[in-house]
Design a protein around this motif. Structure first.
Motif, mmCIF file in Angstrom:
data_model
loop_
_atom_site.group_PDB
_atom_site.id
_atom_site.type_symbol
_atom_site.label_atom_id
_atom_site.label_comp_id
_atom_site.label_asym_id
_atom_site.label_seq_id
_atom_site.Cartn_x
_atom_site.Cartn_y
_atom_site.Cartn_z
ATOM 1 N N GLU A 16 0.837 -1.199 0.000
ATOM 2 C CA GLU A 16 0.000 0.000 0.000
ATOM 3 C C GLU A 16 0.870 1.247 0.000
ATOM 4 O OE1 GLU A 16 -2.806 -0.077 3.156
ATOM 5 O OE2 GLU A 16 -3.530 -2.076 2.636
ATOM 6 N N ASN A 17 0.269 2.368 -0.378
ATOM 7 C CA ASN A 17 0.924 3.681 -0.388
ATOM 8 C C ASN A 17 2.179 3.691 -1.260
ATOM 9 O OD1 ASN A 17 -1.036 4.588 1.409
ATOM 10 N ND2 ASN A 17 0.181 3.919 3.162
ATOM 11 N N LEU A 18 2.063 3.150 -2.451
ATOM 12 C CA LEU A 18 3.182 3.154 -3.385
ATOM 13 C C LEU A 18 3.285 4.517 -4.053
ATOM 14 C CD1 LEU A 18 2.554 -0.270 -5.127
ATOM 15 C CD2 LEU A 18 4.308 0.252 -3.451
ATOM 16 N N PRO A 19 4.505 4.997 -4.317
ATOM 17 C CA PRO A 19 4.627 6.260 -5.058
ATOM 18 C C PRO A 19 4.247 6.037 -6.516
ATOM 19 C CG PRO A 19 6.791 5.313 -4.677
ATOM 20 C CD PRO A 19 5.805 4.459 -3.922
ATOM 21 N N ALA A 20 3.655 7.027 -7.129
ATOM 22 C CA ALA A 20 3.295 6.929 -8.546
ATOM 23 C C ALA A 20 4.569 6.901 -9.384
ATOM 24 C CB ALA A 20 2.419 8.104 -8.945
ATOM 25 N N PRO A 21 4.583 6.134 -10.472
ATOM 26 C CA PRO A 21 5.792 6.031 -11.298
ATOM 27 C C PRO A 21 6.232 7.360 -11.906
ATOM 28 C CG PRO A 21 4.208 4.349 -11.918
ATOM 29 C CD PRO A 21 3.536 5.250 -10.945
ATOM 30 N N GLN A 22 5.302 8.303 -12.073
ATOM 31 C CA GLN A 22 5.638 9.584 -12.710
ATOM 32 C C GLN A 22 6.352 10.528 -11.753
ATOM 33 O OE1 GLN A 22 2.559 8.356 -12.371
ATOM 34 N NE2 GLN A 22 1.833 7.841 -14.402
ATOM 35 N N THR A 23 6.321 10.267 -10.462
ATOM 36 C CA THR A 23 6.944 11.150 -9.478
ATOM 37 C C THR A 23 8.437 10.880 -9.401
ATOM 38 O OG1 THR A 23 6.521 9.586 -7.690
ATOM 39 C CG2 THR A 23 4.817 11.247 -8.122
ATOM 40 N N PRO A 24 9.220 11.850 -8.914
ATOM 41 C CA PRO A 24 10.672 11.632 -8.811
ATOM 42 C C PRO A 24 11.032 10.427 -7.942
ATOM 43 C CG PRO A 24 10.161 13.959 -8.539
ATOM 44 C CD PRO A 24 8.848 13.228 -8.588
ATOM 45 N N GLU A 25 10.323 10.214 -6.815
ATOM 46 C CA GLU A 25 10.656 9.057 -5.983
ATOM 47 C C GLU A 25 10.186 7.751 -6.601
ATOM 48 O OE1 GLU A 25 6.864 10.915 -4.381
ATOM 49 O OE2 GLU A 25 8.850 11.678 -4.808
ATOM 50 N N GLY A 26 9.208 7.814 -7.510
ATOM 51 C CA GLY A 26 8.704 6.607 -8.159
ATOM 52 C C GLY A 26 9.511 6.175 -9.366
#
Length: 96
Positions: free
Chosen positions: A20-30
Motif C-alpha cells: 500500500e501507499n506506493l509512489p506513482a511512477p511519474q513522481t521523482p521518488e517513483g
C-alpha cells in the motif's frame, strides 16, 4: 465396474501481495522505485499476470534482483507511453 473418480490436483496459490501507499511512477521518488508486476498493473493497460508473462518472454525491460522480477517507475511510464495511441494530426493544407 465404475470409472475412477477425477480428483482436482491443482494447487491454489495465494493472491500476490500488493503493498500500500506506493509512489506513482511519474513522481521523482517513483522513477527508481521497484514495483512487482502486480503492483505495476494499476498504471499499465495490462494485468499483473500479463506483465509477468511479458517479462518471462523478454518482451519488456525489467529488473532482476537474483530472485524476483521488478519494473521501475521509468519502465512503467515507458510501457504506458508505448501503448498510448496518439491523435491523428491532419496534414497542413498548402495554399495553391
Amino acid at each position: 465396474m465404475t470409472a475412477p473418480r477425477a480428483t482436482n490436483q491443482t494447487r491454489k496459490r495465494p493472491a500476490p501481495k500488493v503493498r500500500e501507499n506506493l509512489p506513482a511512477p511519474q513522481t521523482p521518488e517513483g522513477q527508481l522505485f521497484h514495483y512487482t508486476p502486480y503492483e505495476a498493473a494499476q498504471w499499465t493497460p495490462f494485468s499483473g499476470r500479463t506483465l509477468t508473462n511479458m517479462i518471462a518472454r523478454r518482451e519488456i525491460g525489467y529488473v532482476f534482483n537474483g530472485r524476483d522480477n521488478y519494473l521501475t517507475g521509468a519502465q512503467i511510464v515507458a510501457l504506458a507511453e508505448r501503448q498510448t495511441v496518439k491523435p491523428f494530426d491532419k496534414p497542413a493544407t498548402s495554399a495553391a
